[in-house]
Write a protein that holds these residues in place. Structure first.
Motif, PDB file in Angstrom:
ATOM      1  N   GLU A  67      42.124  96.175  81.115  1.00 15.86           N
ATOM      2  CA  GLU A  67      42.352  94.747  80.984  1.00 15.86           C
ATOM      3  C   GLU A  67      43.094  94.218  82.214  1.00 15.86           C
ATOM      4  O   GLU A  67      44.052  94.825  82.692  1.00 15.86           O
ATOM      5  CB  GLU A  67      43.184  94.463  79.725  1.00 15.86           C
ATOM      6  CG  GLU A  67      42.416  94.681  78.434  1.00 15.86           C
ATOM      7  CD  GLU A  67      41.275  93.713  78.262  1.00 15.86           C
ATOM      8  OE1 GLU A  67      41.476  92.503  78.475  1.00 15.86           O
ATOM      9  OE2 GLU A  67      40.170  94.164  77.934  1.00 15.86           O
ATOM     10  N   ALA A  69      45.462  91.410  83.748  1.00 11.62           N
ATOM     11  CA  ALA A  69      46.379  90.347  83.362  1.00 11.62           C
ATOM     12  C   ALA A  69      46.463  89.315  84.480  1.00 11.62           C
ATOM     13  O   ALA A  69      46.405  89.645  85.668  1.00 11.62           O
ATOM     14  CB  ALA A  69      47.765  90.927  83.065  1.00 11.62           C
ATOM     15  N   LYS A 100      35.349  90.325  73.159  1.00 16.50           N
ATOM     16  CA  LYS A 100      35.965  89.002  73.028  1.00 16.50           C
ATOM     17  C   LYS A 100      36.982  88.980  71.893  1.00 16.50           C
ATOM     18  O   LYS A 100      38.084  88.409  72.035  1.00 16.50           O
ATOM     19  CB  LYS A 100      34.870  87.961  72.776  1.00 16.50           C
ATOM     20  CG  LYS A 100      35.326  86.526  72.951  1.00 16.50           C
ATOM     21  CD  LYS A 100      35.716  86.240  74.373  1.00 16.50           C
ATOM     22  CE  LYS A 100      36.131  84.799  74.576  1.00 16.50           C
ATOM     23  NZ  LYS A 100      36.590  84.528  75.961  1.00 16.50           N
ATOM     24  N   GLN A 103      40.139  90.641  72.965  1.00 16.53           N
ATOM     25  CA  GLN A 103      40.883  89.784  73.883  1.00 16.53           C
ATOM     26  C   GLN A 103      41.701  88.752  73.106  1.00 16.53           C
ATOM     27  O   GLN A 103      42.862  88.481  73.435  1.00 16.53           O
ATOM     28  CB  GLN A 103      39.931  89.091  74.849  1.00 16.53           C
ATOM     29  CG  GLN A 103      39.351  90.012  75.911  1.00 16.53           C
ATOM     30  CD  GLN A 103      38.336  89.315  76.799  1.00 16.53           C
ATOM     31  OE1 GLN A 103      37.788  88.262  76.450  1.00 16.53           O
ATOM     32  NE2 GLN A 103      38.068  89.893  77.958  1.00 16.53           N
ATOM     33  N   TRP A 104      41.101  88.168  72.072  1.00 10.52           N
ATOM     34  CA  TRP A 104      41.846  87.230  71.229  1.00 10.52           C
ATOM     35  C   TRP A 104      42.985  87.938  70.503  1.00 10.52           C
ATOM     36  O   TRP A 104      44.081  87.387  70.354  1.00 10.52           O
ATOM     37  CB  TRP A 104      40.903  86.568  70.229  1.00 10.52           C
ATOM     38  CG  TRP A 104      39.912  85.644  70.848  1.00 10.52           C
ATOM     39  CD1 TRP A 104      40.069  84.940  72.002  1.00 10.52           C
ATOM     40  CD2 TRP A 104      38.610  85.319  70.360  1.00 10.52           C
ATOM     41  NE1 TRP A 104      38.939  84.201  72.269  1.00 10.52           N
ATOM     42  CE2 TRP A 104      38.027  84.411  71.276  1.00 10.52           C
ATOM     43  CE3 TRP A 104      37.864  85.709  69.256  1.00 10.52           C
ATOM     44  CZ2 TRP A 104      36.756  83.876  71.105  1.00 10.52           C
ATOM     45  CZ3 TRP A 104      36.596  85.182  69.086  1.00 10.52           C
ATOM     46  CH2 TRP A 104      36.048  84.271  69.993  1.00 10.52           C
ATOM     47  N   ASN A 106      44.697  90.501  71.548  1.00  8.66           N
ATOM     48  CA  ASN A 106      45.780  90.738  72.494  1.00  8.66           C
ATOM     49  C   ASN A 106      46.569  89.462  72.781  1.00  8.66           C
ATOM     50  O   ASN A 106      47.773  89.521  73.063  1.00  8.66           O
ATOM     51  CB  ASN A 106      45.221  91.316  73.799  1.00  8.66           C
ATOM     52  CG  ASN A 106      44.744  92.745  73.634  1.00  8.66           C
ATOM     53  OD1 ASN A 106      45.361  93.521  72.925  1.00  8.66           O
ATOM     54  ND2 ASN A 106      43.633  93.091  74.262  1.00  8.66           N
ATOM     55  N   GLU A 107      45.921  88.307  72.690  1.00  9.56           N
ATOM     56  CA  GLU A 107      46.634  87.036  72.867  1.00  9.56           C
ATOM     57  C   GLU A 107      47.658  86.838  71.744  1.00  9.56           C
ATOM     58  O   GLU A 107      48.798  86.439  71.988  1.00  9.56           O
ATOM     59  CB  GLU A 107      45.638  85.881  72.886  1.00  9.56           C
ATOM     60  CG  GLU A 107      44.746  85.855  74.118  1.00  9.56           C
ATOM     61  CD  GLU A 107      43.682  84.767  74.030  1.00  9.56           C
ATOM     62  OE1 GLU A 107      43.701  84.007  73.019  1.00  9.56           O
ATOM     63  OE2 GLU A 107      42.853  84.668  74.941  1.00  9.56           O
ATOM     64  N   TYR A 108      47.236  87.117  70.511  1.00 10.79           N
ATOM     65  CA  TYR A 108      48.160  86.987  69.375  1.00 10.79           C
ATOM     66  C   TYR A 108      49.283  88.026  69.468  1.00 10.79           C
ATOM     67  O   TYR A 108      50.436  87.733  69.136  1.00 10.79           O
ATOM     68  CB  TYR A 108      47.407  87.160  68.058  1.00 10.79           C
ATOM     69  CG  TYR A 108      46.585  85.963  67.656  1.00 10.79           C
ATOM     70  CD1 TYR A 108      47.179  84.777  67.251  1.00 10.79           C
ATOM     71  CD2 TYR A 108      45.191  86.024  67.660  1.00 10.79           C
ATOM     72  CE1 TYR A 108      46.422  83.676  66.876  1.00 10.79           C
ATOM     73  CE2 TYR A 108      44.420  84.929  67.292  1.00 10.79           C
ATOM     74  CZ  TYR A 108      45.041  83.760  66.902  1.00 10.79           C
ATOM     75  OH  TYR A 108      44.290  82.666  66.533  1.00 10.79           O
ATOM     76  N   LYS A 110      50.653  89.245  72.075  1.00 10.27           N
ATOM     77  CA  LYS A 110      51.640  88.825  73.072  1.00 10.27           C
ATOM     78  C   LYS A 110      52.643  87.848  72.465  1.00 10.27           C
ATOM     79  O   LYS A 110      53.816  87.828  72.833  1.00 10.27           O
ATOM     80  CB  LYS A 110      50.937  88.183  74.264  1.00 10.27           C
ATOM     81  CG  LYS A 110      50.198  89.173  75.151  1.00 10.27           C
ATOM     82  CD  LYS A 110      49.481  88.471  76.290  1.00 10.27           C
ATOM     83  CE  LYS A 110      48.696  89.464  77.140  1.00 10.27           C
ATOM     84  NZ  LYS A 110      47.951  88.793  78.238  1.00 10.27           N
ATOM     85  N   LEU A 111      52.180  87.032  71.529  1.00  7.25           N
ATOM     86  CA  LEU A 111      53.082  86.071  70.874  1.00  7.25           C
ATOM     87  C   LEU A 111      54.066  86.767  69.945  1.00  7.25           C
ATOM     88  O   LEU A 111      55.243  86.406  69.880  1.00  7.25           O
ATOM     89  CB  LEU A 111      52.266  85.041  70.082  1.00  7.25           C
ATOM     90  CG  LEU A 111      51.370  84.090  70.881  1.00  7.25           C
ATOM     91  CD1 LEU A 111      50.548  83.229  69.924  1.00  7.25           C
ATOM     92  CD2 LEU A 111      52.210  83.207  71.796  1.00  7.25           C
ATOM     93  N   ARG A 141      38.913  84.793  64.354  1.00  5.81           N
ATOM     94  CA  ARG A 141      40.361  84.572  64.512  1.00  5.81           C
ATOM     95  C   ARG A 141      41.090  84.746  63.173  1.00  5.81           C
ATOM     96  O   ARG A 141      42.217  85.237  63.131  1.00  5.81           O
ATOM     97  CB  ARG A 141      40.632  83.194  65.096  1.00  5.81           C
ATOM     98  CG  ARG A 141      40.240  83.083  66.568  1.00  5.81           C
ATOM     99  CD  ARG A 141      40.689  81.778  67.194  1.00  5.81           C
ATOM    100  NE  ARG A 141      40.357  81.712  68.605  1.00  5.81           N
ATOM    101  CZ  ARG A 141      41.109  82.180  69.591  1.00  5.81           C
ATOM    102  NH1 ARG A 141      42.266  82.765  69.295  1.00  5.81           N
ATOM    103  NH2 ARG A 141      40.736  82.062  70.847  1.00  5.81           N
TER     104      ARG A 141
END
Length: 289
Positions: A67, A69, A100, A103-104, A106-108, A110-111, A141
């Motif tokens: 990945e 960044a 995909k 990837q979504w 990993n976005e959550y 990070k939060l 999602r």
């Protein structure tokens, strides 16, 4: 390595939990130690490639790609030509939707910044739920959010649904719909309701309160005493955990008000007060205010 809490050089590596722990005070010094070695994997059966530990959070488990960044153009401006080569790695058509979705995910992550076991379990659930499916983005999602929530529970780190939803700024129905989708898609995962030990919540509460380690230690001791007297049966573990933390704060002179403790886990101050009074009565503790 010295413990930052007690200052002693009694820190050991616990291979079961992959953490560095102090033998004296029990503090977790590092729960994400860096992987120091390398592992070789064949790429396209021709070119050898070095990689770190395997992960389920990448569509190819970290074997074929990594990945990237940050901004793609920013990397190129800095002369990092390897970014272009890495970005051009071909992804099989059957893996594009999975790539995909991860990837979504990993976005959550990070939060929320959960521990590594929670991240990996959530990735496994997402893989099983979206594998060979043609879900729309909103449905995927929902599955991702539910996978993270269930992963906390599977790894014995349960979260209050109310607090979890507020952290991601979503409605409760959004989470429950995702859980329903996972239940239909993943047959071999246990999704039944479980009665958790209050000690599973104590670490989360003290972390949210930024309380010193002594508060967590005392709260766990109070919860253990309640268990030994058979006081946990039929009680809400979250309210008992919060009351234990509140009482530990009073004893250790790190007092927080009941509403502040209650909000960390999505309860009311009334629930904390009732559990607190029950602990004082059953364990015969006198608190002088």
């Amino acid at each position: 390595m010295r413990c930052p809490h007690c200052g002693r050089d009694t820190v050991i590596f616990d291979s079961d939990s992959n953490t560095y722990v102090c033998q004296v005070c029990g503090a977790v010094v590092d729960e994400r130690p860096a992987y120091q070695g390398t592992e070789g994997f064949p790429k396209n059966n021709t070119t050898p490639r070095n990689s770190g530990a395997l992960t389920h959070r990448v569509h190819d488990h970290g074997v074929g790609g990594t990945e990237i960044a940050g901004s793609f153009k920013a990397h190129l401006r800095r002369g990092r030509s390897w970014v272009r080569a890495n970005s051009e790695i071909k992804v099989d058509k059957r893996d594009r939707k999975l790539k995909k979705a991860l990837q979504w995910l990993n976005e959550y992550l990070k939060l929320l910044d959960p521990p590594t076991p929670v991240r990996e379990t959530a990735a496994l659930l997402v893989r099983e739920a979206v594998k060979d499916k043609n879900f729309k983005e909103n449905t995927v999602r929902k599955i991702i959010v539910a996978a993270i929530y269930l992963s906390y529970k599977i790894n014995k780190q349960p979260r209050s649904a109310k607090v979890f939803c507020s952290e991601l700024n979503i409605e409760d129905g959004y989470l429950w719909e995702g859980i329903r989708l996972i239940r239909e898609a993943v047959k071999d995962v246990k999704l039944t309701h479980e009665h958790y030990d209050p000690r599973y919540y104590i670490g989360f509460i003290t972390h949210r309160l930024n309380a010193p380690p002594v508060v967590e230690t005392l709260a766990n001791s109070i919860a253990s005493s309640a268990e030994s007297y058979g006081f946990l049966s039929g009680k809400n573990p979250a309210s008992l955990a919060a009351a234990s933390v509140y009482l530990a704060g009073i004893i250790s002179n790190n007092k927080r008000n009941q509403l502040e403790v209650a909000e960390t886990i999505g309860l009311t101050d009334v629930a904390i007060r009732n559990a607190y009074d029950s602990i004082l009565r059953n364990l015969d503790i006198d608190v002088l205010l």
